[in-house]
Enzyme design. Sequence first.
Site, PDB file in Angstrom:
ATOM      1  N   HIS A  56       0.837  -1.211   0.000  1.00  0.00           N
ATOM      2  CA  HIS A  56       0.000   0.000   0.000  1.00  0.00           C
ATOM      3  C   HIS A  56       0.865   1.252   0.000  1.00  0.00           C
ATOM      4  CE1 HIS A  56       0.533   1.711   4.069  1.00  0.00           C
ATOM      5  NE2 HIS A  56       0.756   0.468   4.444  1.00  0.00           N
ATOM      6  N   CYS A  57       0.268   2.347  -0.459  1.00  0.00           N
ATOM      7  CA  CYS A  57       0.870   3.683  -0.353  1.00  0.00           C
ATOM      8  C   CYS A  57      -0.137   4.568   0.374  1.00  0.00           C
ATOM      9  CB  CYS A  57       1.269   4.229  -1.724  1.00  0.00           C
ATOM     10  SG  CYS A  57      -0.090   4.399  -2.903  1.00  0.00           S
ATOM     11  N   TRP A  58      -0.182   5.851   0.068  1.00  0.00           N
ATOM     12  CA  TRP A  58      -1.080   6.754   0.794  1.00  0.00           C
ATOM     13  C   TRP A  58      -2.532   6.608   0.345  1.00  0.00           C
ATOM     14  CZ3 TRP A  58      -2.919   9.027   4.652  1.00  0.00           C
ATOM     15  CH2 TRP A  58      -3.742  10.155   4.577  1.00  0.00           C
TER      16      TRP A  58
ATOM     17  N   TYR B 168      -3.308   3.757   2.585  1.00  0.00           N
ATOM     18  CA  TYR B 168      -3.249   3.998   4.029  1.00  0.00           C
ATOM     19  C   TYR B 168      -4.377   4.929   4.480  1.00  0.00           C
ATOM     20  CZ  TYR B 168      -1.212   5.567   8.512  1.00  0.00           C
ATOM     21  OH  TYR B 168      -0.994   5.889   9.832  1.00  0.00           O
TER      22      TYR B 168
END
Length: 361
Positions: free
Chosen positions: A110-112, A139
């Site tokens: 995952h990223c933001w 996130y």
Amino acid sequence: MLVVLWLIHFYHNATFPMQALAATDFLEQQSRGFVLLDVRTPAEFEQGHIPGALNLPLFSNEERAEVGTLYKQSSPEKAYFRGLEIAGFKMAGYVREAFRLAPGRKVAVHCWRGGKRSSSIATLLEFSGFQVDILTGGYKAYRNNLLECFTSRPLRLVVLGGKTGSGKTEILQHLKALGEQVIDLEGLANHKGSAFGALGQAPQPTVEQFENNLFHALSVLDGSRRIWIENESRSIGRVFIPQGFWDQARSAPLIRLEVPFEQRLEYLIAGYGQFGEAELEACLLKIEKRMGGQHVREALQSFRNGDIVRATAIALEYYDKTYTHATSKGSFSRMEQIEADRLEPRLLAEKIISVADAHQL
């Protein structure tokens, strides 16, 4: 060209197609042997991350700032190509690090916001032989789900109260050893709540990380059974109990211990007597305005004269008044009191369970 053809061949022969998962399903992958990989920058990761996740940053802090500045001040296209230039040179490094972090080759990425950063790394790792899942919404979706759960998920909380020095933290440990479910808020915060609470503790997490850690601690408990917590102020050092959890805690039943002053004084001296005079004096000065200059001066003079008993007694008298005032402002659903002649944590834990059972708490 040969590399591209190999990647296409590998992709079409992939055994496990990539899955995009909602936050709840994504977190469950940890129990299935998946390693959570957070591809945000080290600074973003440090600010707050999913407990158990490992950092595999696509960009360094400085690279992320550079790409972001290009996006805002120039164009998304220039930012995109600059990102490709940066990441392109590091592709082999990403894969090598992923093999080190996840030797089983099962990762959840995952990223933001579930955008280009996570999809880029996820695609690269899938091409490299990993089984890959990706967090839909990133996130940010995890955080939204977390905050919503604090508000909407009913918790069967029971609050353990008692004046300073009643041994509540130790009693909670015994409750856990006896099979009860316990959330140690002070343990999660790395702070014991008072002006002296940072002594001997590791650095506190950020407020965001404290919320993440609390959410994780709750996620592994049985929601149908009672959960013990200590009666805390909303702030524990520099972190804050999230509003939804706090509201439930303040309306939960309270079991309050009444331990004699002398017993609590002895307990505190045993716990804090190991610290140096300078450390203790610095803590006292933090509450000078609230405690009163005259009382602080008397306590400091007692410390300097080697009379730690008198110094501790002065501070304890202040905290007793503070605790009584704070508890009177609570809206607990019910209150049960346990009188304790002696501070014996194991025996008190057994008695607390008996009282809770008798009142079906």
